[in-house]
Design an enzyme around this catalytic site. Structure first.
Site, PDB file in Angstrom:
ATOM      1  N   ASP A   6      36.490  32.947  46.098  1.00  0.00           N
ATOM      2  CA  ASP A   6      35.526  34.383  46.481  1.00  0.00           C
ATOM      3  C   ASP A   6      34.344  34.293  46.839  1.00  0.00           C
ATOM      4  O   ASP A   6      33.443  33.163  47.211  1.00  0.00           O
ATOM      5  CB  ASP A   6      36.298  35.474  46.470  1.00  0.00           C
ATOM      6  CG  ASP A   6      36.460  36.751  46.664  1.00  0.00           C
ATOM      7  OD1 ASP A   6      37.282  37.234  47.563  1.00  0.00           O
ATOM      8  OD2 ASP A   6      35.172  37.815  45.819  1.00  0.00           O
ATOM      9  N   TYR A  60      30.084  44.098  47.827  1.00  0.00           N
ATOM     10  CA  TYR A  60      31.036  44.535  49.444  1.00  0.00           C
ATOM     11  C   TYR A  60      29.299  44.783  49.992  1.00  0.00           C
ATOM     12  O   TYR A  60      29.138  44.874  50.935  1.00  0.00           O
ATOM     13  CB  TYR A  60      31.527  45.015  49.091  1.00  0.00           C
ATOM     14  CG  TYR A  60      32.958  44.451  48.652  1.00  0.00           C
ATOM     15  CD1 TYR A  60      33.729  43.852  49.642  1.00  0.00           C
ATOM     16  CD2 TYR A  60      33.118  44.662  47.244  1.00  0.00           C
ATOM     17  CE1 TYR A  60      34.613  42.992  49.004  1.00  0.00           C
ATOM     18  CE2 TYR A  60      34.079  43.641  46.661  1.00  0.00           C
ATOM     19  CZ  TYR A  60      35.107  43.346  47.750  1.00  0.00           C
ATOM     20  OH  TYR A  60      36.483  42.192  47.482  1.00  0.00           O
ATOM     21  N   HIS A 116      45.345  34.190  48.997  1.00  0.00           N
ATOM     22  CA  HIS A 116      44.194  33.668  48.570  1.00  0.00           C
ATOM     23  C   HIS A 116      43.605  33.973  47.136  1.00  0.00           C
ATOM     24  O   HIS A 116      42.800  33.437  46.910  1.00  0.00           O
ATOM     25  CB  HIS A 116      43.762  35.766  48.155  1.00  0.00           C
ATOM     26  CG  HIS A 116      42.261  35.826  48.208  1.00  0.00           C
ATOM     27  ND1 HIS A 116      41.187  35.613  49.123  1.00  0.00           N
ATOM     28  CD2 HIS A 116      41.813  36.507  47.267  1.00  0.00           C
ATOM     29  CE1 HIS A 116      40.164  35.811  48.548  1.00  0.00           C
ATOM     30  NE2 HIS A 116      40.368  36.445  47.864  1.00  0.00           N
TER      31      HIS A 116
END
Length: 313
Positions: free
Chosen positions: A102, A230, A290
């Site tokens: 990630d 983010y 994921h």
């Protein structure tokens, strides 16, 4: 798990939580994603230590047991890159294998670009080479309720998460991120509304695992996590013509929802990747999602250990 040692190591003015198992000159450093923490690497750390490596996993600054920076809202990816290199210096480690997942993968790629002399090899789980900046993730090509767009909006995720206890937030994100579609809310919904409270955890994640994650996020909260990755994904990191020269293994779960991001599957399977990462091996695991390293740990461990053996000189 009991053999893993824990310490706080001062790095660039912050104490970072460092988990470690194994000894010797061959070092593997694991970099987590969100909503993960050092604990996400429990299977891999034990496996690589048993194969003769020194395995280290950190909580990034602002995550888990690591200290928060003074101004979390000013954080960016280069802070993490500088932390990784300073930690290696502090521990007296010259070269390392980086394993990222990630946004930890993005950090690993950046370390390999900016400090190639420190990286023996790189394994990324699910993330092809991405450079933070305006074109990193094409939110504009995704629906308006796309979770990254929502979480980039100041205050929105804070209000959404704030309705629930931390454990439920982590649980919901694990459930959402285990699916095959990017979490996307309607105009009259928030992202947390997408999970029915009766939905069970994925079969490979136990209540004990969830409790371990939750306890660490109860300590750190989500303040820095919302900033990095983010809200800092679109910040240009000032790198032109990036190249990862280290041998690189990209392990993808074919059921990873990230492949449904605009253009992502095509890019992940394209020759364009070789422009940035010339020495690349790219693998797809049919049943991987994921969290491929948690849902298929034996397969992933074998791939990692074979890669390390091949490139360990």
């Amino acid at each position: 798990m009991d053999l893993i040692k824990h310490a706080l190591v001062e790095v660039r003015g912050l104490k970072l939580h460092v988990a470690e198992i194994g000894t010797g000159p061959k070092v593997v450093l694991f970099l987590h994603g969100f909503p993960e923490i050092w604990y996400t690497w429990r299977y891999q750390m034990n496996a690589v230590a048993a194969a003769g490596y020194r395995a280290i996993a950190i909580d990034f600054r602002g995550y888990g047991l690591s200290e928060q920076p003074a101004e979390p809202e000013k954080g960016n990816f280069m802070d993490l890159v500088d932390d990784v290199v300073a930690l290696l210096d502090r521990l007296g480690i010259n070269k390392v294998f980086l394993i990222g997942k990630d946004f930890g993968s993005i950090t690993a790629y950046l370390v390999a670009v900016v400090h190639p002399e420190r990286v023996s090899g790189l394994v990324s789980l699910g993330i092809p080479f991405l450079l933070p900046g305006p074109n990193c993730i094409r939110n504009d090509l995704m629906p308006s309720g796309f979770y990254i767009t929502r979480w980039q909006e100041t205050g929105r995720a804070e209000a959404d998460f704030g309705r629930l206890d931390v454990k439920t937030v982590v649980r919901n994100i694990y459930i959402l991120f285990s699916g095959t579609e990017p979490p996307t809310a309607r105009d009259d919904q928030e992202i947390m509304d997408l999970v029915d409270p009766s939905t069970p955890l994925p079969p490979w994640l136990s209540e004990e695992d969830l409790a371990a994650y939750a306890s660490l996020y109860e300590k750190s909260g989500f303040r820095f996590a919302l900033q990095v990755p983010y809200r800092s994904l679109g910040i240009d990191c000032g790198i032109t013509d990036p190249k990862v020269t280290a041998p690189t293994l990209l392990i993808n779960g074919q059921k990873d929802y990230l492949l449904k991001f605009a253009g992502m599957e095509d890019y992940t399977k394209s020759e364009q990747l070789k422009h940035f990462v010339p020495d690349l091996e790219n693998l797809f695991l049919d049943e991987g999602n994921h969290f491929v390293h948690e849902n298929l740990p034996k397969q992933v461990n074998e791939l990692i250990i074979n890669f390390l053996a091949k490139h360990c000189h």
